[in-house]
Design a protein around this motif. Sequence first.
Motif, short mmCIF file in Angstrom:
data_model
loop_
_atom_site.label_atom_id
_atom_site.label_comp_id
_atom_site.label_asym_id
_atom_site.label_seq_id
_atom_site.Cartn_x
_atom_site.Cartn_y
_atom_site.Cartn_z
N GLU A 1 26.45 -48.41 49.22
CA GLU A 1 27.82 -48.50 49.73
C GLU A 1 28.77 -48.99 48.64
OE1 GLU A 1 25.17 -49.68 51.30
OE2 GLU A 1 25.17 -48.66 53.24
N ALA A 2 28.36 -50.07 47.97
CA ALA A 2 29.23 -50.67 46.95
C ALA A 2 29.48 -49.68 45.82
CB ALA A 2 28.58 -51.95 46.42
N ASN A 3 28.44 -48.98 45.39
CA ASN A 3 28.61 -48.05 44.27
C ASN A 3 29.45 -46.84 44.66
OD1 ASN A 3 27.33 -49.49 42.24
ND2 ASN A 3 25.30 -48.72 42.79
N ALA A 4 29.29 -46.37 45.89
CA ALA A 4 30.12 -45.23 46.34
C ALA A 4 31.59 -45.65 46.33
CB ALA A 4 29.69 -44.79 47.74
N LEU A 5 31.87 -46.87 46.78
CA LEU A 5 33.26 -47.34 46.79
C LEU A 5 33.81 -47.53 45.38
CD1 LEU A 5 33.30 -49.87 49.76
CD2 LEU A 5 34.84 -47.92 49.46
N ILE A 6 32.97 -48.05 44.49
CA ILE A 6 33.42 -48.24 43.10
C ILE A 6 33.87 -46.90 42.51
CG2 ILE A 6 32.55 -48.69 40.75
CD1 ILE A 6 30.85 -50.98 42.01
N LYS A 7 33.05 -45.86 42.73
CA LYS A 7 33.39 -44.54 42.16
C LYS A 7 34.63 -43.96 42.83
CE LYS A 7 28.86 -43.19 42.56
NZ LYS A 7 27.63 -42.39 42.42
N ALA A 8 34.67 -44.01 44.17
CA ALA A 8 35.79 -43.40 44.89
C ALA A 8 37.10 -44.12 44.58
CB ALA A 8 35.51 -43.39 46.39
N ARG A 9 37.06 -45.46 44.49
CA ARG A 9 38.29 -46.21 44.18
C ARG A 9 38.82 -45.86 42.79
NH1 ARG A 9 35.79 -51.89 46.01
NH2 ARG A 9 36.23 -51.76 48.24
N ALA A 10 37.91 -45.84 41.82
CA ALA A 10 38.33 -45.57 40.44
C ALA A 10 38.99 -44.20 40.34
CB ALA A 10 37.13 -45.67 39.50
N VAL A 11 38.42 -43.23 41.03
CA VAL A 11 38.94 -41.86 40.92
C VAL A 11 40.25 -41.71 41.70
CG1 VAL A 11 38.44 -39.45 41.48
CG2 VAL A 11 36.71 -40.86 40.35
N ALA A 12 40.35 -42.32 42.87
CA ALA A 12 41.60 -42.25 43.64
C ALA A 12 42.74 -42.90 42.86
CB ALA A 12 41.42 -42.93 45.00
N ARG A 13 42.42 -44.03 42.25
CA ARG A 13 43.44 -44.76 41.48
C ARG A 13 43.90 -43.93 40.28
NH1 ARG A 13 40.43 -49.45 40.13
NH2 ARG A 13 40.18 -50.00 42.31
N HIS A 14 42.94 -43.32 39.59
CA HIS A 14 43.28 -42.59 38.37
C HIS A 14 44.01 -41.28 38.66
CE1 HIS A 14 42.76 -41.21 34.22
NE2 HIS A 14 42.55 -40.02 34.77
N THR A 15 43.59 -40.58 39.71
CA THR A 15 44.12 -39.23 39.95
C THR A 15 45.31 -39.22 40.90
OG1 THR A 15 42.64 -38.88 41.83
CG2 THR A 15 41.81 -38.26 39.65
N GLY A 16 45.45 -40.26 41.71
CA GLY A 16 46.50 -40.25 42.74
C GLY A 16 46.17 -39.33 43.90
N LEU A 17 44.91 -38.89 43.98
CA LEU A 17 44.48 -38.01 45.07
C LEU A 17 43.45 -38.71 45.94
CD1 LEU A 17 43.94 -34.73 42.99
CD2 LEU A 17 45.80 -35.17 44.61
N VAL A 18 43.26 -38.19 47.14
CA VAL A 18 42.16 -38.68 47.98
C VAL A 18 40.85 -38.39 47.24
CG1 VAL A 18 41.01 -38.45 50.21
CG2 VAL A 18 43.49 -38.10 50.04
N SER A 19 39.93 -39.34 47.25
CA SER A 19 38.68 -39.05 46.56
C SER A 19 37.49 -39.32 47.47
CB SER A 19 38.56 -39.86 45.26
OG SER A 19 38.04 -41.11 45.53
N ILE A 20 36.44 -38.54 47.22
CA ILE A 20 35.17 -38.71 47.94
C ILE A 20 34.09 -38.92 46.90
CG2 ILE A 20 33.41 -37.60 49.39
CD1 ILE A 20 35.59 -35.98 50.73
N ALA A 21 33.30 -39.99 47.05
CA ALA A 21 32.17 -40.24 46.15
C ALA A 21 30.89 -40.33 46.95
CB ALA A 21 32.38 -41.53 45.37
N ASP A 22 29.79 -39.97 46.30
CA ASP A 22 28.46 -40.00 46.92
C ASP A 22 27.57 -40.86 46.05
OD1 ASP A 22 25.66 -39.14 46.59
OD2 ASP A 22 26.06 -37.40 47.82
N ASP A 23 27.02 -41.94 46.61
CA ASP A 23 25.99 -42.67 45.89
C ASP A 23 24.72 -42.55 46.70
OD1 ASP A 23 25.82 -44.33 43.35
OD2 ASP A 23 24.59 -45.49 44.76
N SER A 24 23.66 -42.13 46.04
CA SER A 24 22.46 -41.77 46.79
C SER A 24 21.23 -42.07 45.96
CB SER A 24 22.53 -40.28 47.16
OG SER A 24 22.92 -39.51 46.05
N GLY A 25 20.08 -41.96 46.61
CA GLY A 25 18.84 -42.19 45.89
C GLY A 25 17.65 -42.17 46.83
N LEU A 26 16.48 -42.40 46.23
CA LEU A 26 15.22 -42.35 46.96
C LEU A 26 14.63 -43.75 47.07
CD1 LEU A 26 12.99 -40.42 48.14
CD2 LEU A 26 11.96 -40.46 45.86
N GLU A 27 14.31 -44.17 48.30
CA GLU A 27 13.65 -45.46 48.52
C GLU A 27 12.20 -45.20 48.87
OE1 GLU A 27 17.40 -48.05 50.38
OE2 GLU A 27 15.83 -47.33 51.71
#
Length: 235
Positions: A51-77
């Motif tokens: 959750e935290a990493n998805a937000l980090i990526k989406a926030r950085a991109v929304a801030r930089h681009t001025g657009l709505v952003s969607i990020a995916d953080d995923s992996g195998l447990e």
Amino acid sequence: MKDRQRVVLATTNSGKVRELAEPLAAAGVDVVGLDAFPELGDIVEDGDSFEANALIKARAVARHTGLVSIADDSGLEVDALHGAPGIHSARYADDWAFLAGESRDDRNIRKLLSVMRDVAEAERGCRFVCCMAVVLPPASGGREWVVRGVWEGRLLTACRGGNGFGYDPIFLDPELGRSAAELERGEKTARSHRGRALRRLLAGWTDFLNPGPALSRAGGLMASARACAVSDAPK
Ligand code: ITT
């Protein structure tokens, strides 16, 4: 969905782009790739959860681009490894040397199969997890929302199938009796962690973009507090 919305997909992973772009477009969301913003450098994913990493990526991109952003953080447990590689899935085997011609995904698989070689069938439970964050740009209030999708499976002892990416060849869907890499893209999306997260996101998409007054107030507070829980309904 009434109006088409333009969003930036905040990922450099071409496997994720292949799986997300088409369903988003079909739902009326026009996707802009990160390649449109080459000046945006690496985003440091130093969160302690998907959750935290998805937000980090989406926030950085929304801030930089001025657009709505969607990020995916995923992996195998992997159960036998107490949830590893987890949030470190992409870089799991960075401490192993490459064999000639080997990709990063191949090397991750080789390490995981080796670490798990003596683990019995009954102990080979695992799951793919995907957290998807959507963040509005600051000028639109910076509201954020995270959804989670999980796909339960078993870790195979050898690769099967040539589709997909990442750990797909060693992930068995026990109900289908096929590996993730033996599924066509649409079949995988119908079952996968990413598909589940995306369906949750799309189900609440219109409410997230056009909240009523109560939701607006909650969203504004949430954005300023930088706190955002995972939920099925947009906050
Ligand atoms: P971005 O951060 O740019 O999106 P990334 O590949 O670094 O790209 P993550 O940090 O979220 O993304 O790591 C996800 C890793 O988890 C990915 O590289 C795969 O190894 C694995 N993974 C995630 N989803 C998968 C899937 O559907 N099939 C197979 N492996 C998957």
